[in-house]
Design a protein around this motif. Structure first.
Motif, mmCIF file in Angstrom:
data_model
loop_
_atom_site.group_PDB
_atom_site.id
_atom_site.type_symbol
_atom_site.label_atom_id
_atom_site.label_comp_id
_atom_site.label_asym_id
_atom_site.label_seq_id
_atom_site.Cartn_x
_atom_site.Cartn_y
_atom_site.Cartn_z
ATOM 1 N N PRO A 135 6.047 0.185 -9.035
ATOM 2 C CA PRO A 135 6.102 0.622 -9.346
ATOM 3 C C PRO A 135 5.856 2.647 -9.633
ATOM 4 C CG PRO A 135 6.061 -0.895 -11.261
ATOM 5 C CD PRO A 135 5.208 -1.196 -10.842
ATOM 6 N N ARG A 136 6.740 3.261 -9.425
ATOM 7 C CA ARG A 136 5.445 4.516 -9.544
ATOM 8 C C ARG A 136 4.386 5.226 -9.869
ATOM 9 N NH1 ARG A 136 7.550 9.081 -8.454
ATOM 10 N NH2 ARG A 136 6.901 10.245 -7.169
ATOM 11 N N ASP A 137 4.925 4.880 -11.636
ATOM 12 C CA ASP A 137 4.888 4.576 -12.462
ATOM 13 C C ASP A 137 3.130 3.283 -13.219
ATOM 14 O OD1 ASP A 137 6.426 2.719 -13.276
ATOM 15 O OD2 ASP A 137 6.668 4.155 -15.998
ATOM 16 N N TRP A 138 3.281 3.259 -11.506
ATOM 17 C CA TRP A 138 2.223 1.682 -12.259
ATOM 18 C C TRP A 138 0.673 2.196 -12.375
ATOM 19 C CZ3 TRP A 138 -2.082 -0.796 -10.174
ATOM 20 C CH2 TRP A 138 -2.403 -2.121 -10.490
ATOM 21 N N LEU A 193 0.783 -1.084 0.003
ATOM 22 C CA LEU A 193 -0.017 -0.091 -0.184
ATOM 23 C C LEU A 193 1.122 1.288 0.182
ATOM 24 C CD1 LEU A 193 -3.208 -0.632 2.602
ATOM 25 C CD2 LEU A 193 -2.551 -1.355 -0.402
ATOM 26 N N GLN A 194 2.125 1.048 0.712
ATOM 27 C CA GLN A 194 3.400 2.635 0.449
ATOM 28 C C GLN A 194 3.351 2.408 -1.144
ATOM 29 O OE1 GLN A 194 6.099 0.584 3.145
ATOM 30 N NE2 GLN A 194 5.161 2.510 4.833
ATOM 31 N N SER A 195 3.715 1.729 -1.608
ATOM 32 C CA SER A 195 3.780 1.750 -3.054
ATOM 33 C C SER A 195 2.890 2.057 -3.853
ATOM 34 C CB SER A 195 4.075 0.304 -3.439
ATOM 35 O OG SER A 195 4.112 -0.470 -3.457
ATOM 36 N N LEU A 196 1.812 1.540 -3.622
ATOM 37 C CA LEU A 196 0.386 2.127 -4.094
ATOM 38 C C LEU A 196 0.069 3.628 -4.077
ATOM 39 C CD1 LEU A 196 -2.605 -0.484 -3.972
ATOM 40 C CD2 LEU A 196 -1.322 0.365 -6.151
ATOM 41 N N SER A 197 0.406 4.211 -2.495
ATOM 42 C CA SER A 197 0.397 5.343 -2.426
ATOM 43 C C SER A 197 1.556 6.493 -3.320
ATOM 44 C CB SER A 197 0.039 5.566 -0.464
ATOM 45 O OG SER A 197 -0.611 4.660 -0.326
ATOM 46 N N ASP A 198 2.043 5.738 -3.529
ATOM 47 C CA ASP A 198 3.438 7.216 -3.634
ATOM 48 C C ASP A 198 3.610 7.399 -5.218
ATOM 49 O OD1 ASP A 198 6.064 8.451 -3.988
ATOM 50 O OD2 ASP A 198 6.939 6.848 -3.264
ATOM 51 N N GLN A 199 2.195 7.215 -5.988
ATOM 52 C CA GLN A 199 2.421 7.236 -7.310
ATOM 53 C C GLN A 199 2.791 8.762 -8.237
ATOM 54 O OE1 GLN A 199 1.231 3.773 -9.571
ATOM 55 N NE2 GLN A 199 2.711 3.153 -7.961
#
Length: 232
Positions: free
Chosen positions: A90-93, A19-25
């Protein structure tokens, strides 16, 4: 609006990083929502998820496919994306997911997977899976659309009948129905870091065989069909 559905069950060790990776997009957080659908975990999964997700609730439908369906019904987005609680994005997902639907013919978009854990064995295993995915897409014989890295146009997802609640292969099987409604597209640059724990537990070949076998066996079974009218 893009809705990201994350099914969970006893994932307190993985859900926060996911969820951290999803929150940092790369796109504004207001442009997408995160929905966590939990299988009544006995650990701190829901408590952790509530720090990041817009909605966290216990699933009412059976199996992981049912959890994704529950999330889709509760979602607001014109695009519904799915991933797993043990994946890293990844950030651009989400940005790449949105770009993939700029073509109005696309009804389903999916990508490839990289190992989350280190090891040459894992790299080789997923290289095989990714090659299988590319070959299936290029020959129009099989769409290896893993639920950890796929997205749907909302209206088409419901029209197709959503996921079927089968033991495995639901993420492969749904593409068979989606491609009757439009284009199912592979974006090889749409990638997630995928946990290898199931491959380690069951073995690569057995995992692939199980998914394919259940997909073929259950693909035309009426008992797995959802009513299209029920979710309009």
């Amino acid at each position: 609006m893009i809705s990201v559905i994350v099914p969970t069950y006893n994932e307190e060790g993985n859900i926060e990083a996911c969820l951290q990776s999803l929150s940092d997009q790369t796109i504004p957080r207001s442009d997408y929502e995160i929905i966590v659908v939990d299988g009544n975990s006995r650990d701190a999964t829901r408590t952790i998820a509530e720090k990041y997700a817009d909605s966290v609730f216990i699933q009412t439908s059976a199996k992981v496919g049912g959890a994704r369906n529950d999330g889709a019904v509760a979602s607001k987005g014109d695009i519904i994306a799915t991933t797993d609680a043990d994946c890293l994005l990844p950030r651009d997902w989400i940005e790449r997911v949105a770009a993939g639907f700029s073509d109005p013919e696309v009804v389903q978009l999916y990508g490839l997977v990289d190992p989350r854990e280190p090891g040459i064995r894992h790299i080789i295993s997923l290289a095989f899976a990714n090659a299988f995915s590319r070959i299936g897409h290029s020959t129009n014989t099989l769409y290896y659309t893993l639920g950890c890295n796929t997205a749907f146009r909302r209206e088409s997802f419901f029209e197709a009948g959503m996921y079927r609640t089968i033991d495995a292969g639901d993420d492969l099987e749904i593409a068979r129905r989606m491609r009757k409604l439009g284009r199912v597209r592979l974006d090889s640059r749409l990638r997630v870091r995928f946990s290898m724990r199931r491959y380690v537990q069951f073995g690569t070949l057995k995992s692939l065989y199980e998914w394919l076998y259940i997909t073929v066996k259950g693909g035309d079974d009426e008992k797995y069909q959802y009513s299209r009218r029920e979710y309009k």
